[in-house]
Design a protein around this motif. Structure first.
Motif: not given
Length: 467
Positions: A182-184, A345-350
């Motif tokens: 999601v950060s690409g 989305l990144n923060a939630g995934f972590l």
């Protein structure tokens, strides 16, 4: 199962003299004491494996934001630009099953090192490409190298980290893959905007060099050597390899390029050709004494787990695809600005990857999608969706591999799992893209994803965590 030997540790002299030379026996029963547990893997093992998982996933997405700069610099046409993206994914999808078999035959560590070295070299070739043709060829090699590494990473994680440590290791693996996915575009946009050393888009590929070289330098002491194994009668089935490789190419190529080209005749012919090719491969496995993909692997739980993996990865890829389009086309955001939205989305995934609750995560995912559709900003919904995906991904992958049952099938199971991940992502983008471009926009794309998330929750309805 790929057998590994852990490095021997020197025992201090003061301690060495206290170790009895004969087995310790219980005084009352005379039963020999159980052998001591194996020493833990070196600390560098997990960082090395996670680095490989991160860069190979990142390269699926990082090149998207660089396409306009590549066109301007190399004079690449539409077809070449499509192959810069599709060539990587196609080589990856077509090679993972064969790579898993190679790991079973020749050792997961050995194949991992070969794949990592080839991926690093191919990244340098991409970054130094003098023309579009060179770049496309290097991207295909890069994808093949990523395929060679992917099942070995899963196999090594399963072997090196037993019990509770395995769940934690897969938690970190899920975090690395999810964040990279999601950060690409954000990473690529920042690299191009900062333009270090005037390299522009080339930094999107050259960034892999320091990471790859550092991982290669650590491999020797990070990963235990493959144990010597008798391989009499075991070999790579070249006919089976050709059938599965060509069959997957025939399946993935039209799904990747067909929509953008208006589903031409060749795309339908290719999909039709995939049926006899993959059917021939499956039939051939039945007659092999040592098949590439043992039929015994496909128990009910393993197969259902693969369906869950396809739905999860398809939903993740479909969400980032249609939402990125919506933010740029409907909301007028630039690539970097729209990619920044996905930091939620990144923060939630972590956060979610530390919780690891299959059923809770599967039930929370539709709620996140509804929030994205209903609120004026997608950030809260992305945060909830990210937590949900993080809660599901790592325990799901661990659980699916645990259903493989070992017995020398770790590489085969990891190869099948990697193929399903890629196919799920391709199908997710294709189906949500069809709904989006048919005129339904973000609403239609989210409706498809809601249906997929509901099916995911149904496949995970037992809610059990991996052992």
């Amino acid at each position: 199962m790929t057998q590994l030997t852990l490095p021997k540790h020197r025992v201090p002299t003061a301690v060495r003299h206290t170790i009895p030379k004969t087995p310790v026996r219980c005084r009352d029963t005379g039963v020999s004491a159980p052998p001591p547990p194996p020493p833990p893997p070196p600390r560098a093992a997990l960082p090395v494996l996670l680095t490989a998982a991160f860069v190979t996933t990142l390269d699926f997405f990082i090149a998207n934001v660089a396409l306009p700069a590549i066109r301007a610099d190399l004079g690449a046409g539409d077809g070449a630009l499509q192959l810069v993206i599709a060539g990587y994914g196609l080589a990856y999808a077509a090679g993972v099953i064969t790579a898993g078999r190679l790991g079973d035959l020749y050792g997961a560590r050995r194949m991992f090192v070969v794949g990592l070295a080839l991926f690093t070299a191919a990244s340098a070739a991409c970054g130094l490409a003098p023309g579009a043709g060179w770049l496309v060829a290097a991207r295909i090699v890069q994808g093949a190298a990523a395929a060679l590494m992917a099942p070995q990473v899963l196999t090594l994680l399963g072997v090196l980290y037993p019990g509770a440590a395995r769940a934690r290791a897969f938690g970190w693996y899920g975090s690395a893959v999810g964040v990279a996915g999601v950060s690409g575009q954000l990473v690529g946009g920042l690299l191009i905007a900062s333009d270090p050393a005037g390299l522009g888009w080339r930094t999107c590929f050259l960034i892999n060099l320091p990471l790859g070289l550092a991982a290669l330098a650590l491999v020797r002491r990070a990963l235990p050597k493959d144990a010597d194994r008798a391989r009499a009668g075991k070999r790579l089935d070249l006919t089976g390899t050709a059938l599965v490789t060509l069959g997957l190419i025939a399946l993935v190529l039209p799904l990747t390029l067909g929509r953008e080209q208006g589903w031409p005749v060749w795309s339908w012919l290719s999909l039709a050709l995939a049926v006899p090719l993959l059917g021939g491969f499956w039939t051939r496995q039945r007659g092999q004494a040592d098949p590439m993909v043992p039929r015994e692997l496909f128990t009910g739980r393993f197969t259902r787990g693969l369906v869950s993996v396809a739905l999860l990865f398809g939903g993740s890829a479909g969400l980032t695809f249609v939402l990125a389009l919506h933010l740029q086309e409907a909301e007028g955001m630039g690539p970097v600005e729209s990619a920044a939205v996905f930091t939620a989305l990144n923060a939630g995934f972590l956060l979610g990857s530390r919780l690891k609750a299959l059923l809770v995560g599967a039930l929370a995912l539709p709620a996140g999608l509804v929030l994205i559709a209903q609120l004026g900003t997608p950030v809260p919904g992305l945060l909830v969706a990210g937590v949900a995906m993080g809660m599901v991904m790592s325990p799901l992958l661990s659980k699916v591999l645990g259903e493989a049952g070992g017995d020398g099938r770790d590489g085969a199971a990891a190869g099948v799992l990697g193929t399903v991940q890629e196919l799920g992502g391709v199908l997710g983008v294709t189906v949500t893209g069809i709904a989006y471009f048919a005129g339904g926009g973000l609403t239609a794309g989210l409706a498809v994803l809601l249906a997929a998330s509901a099916l995911l929750a149904w496949t995970l309805r037992d809610g059990r965590r991996p052992a």
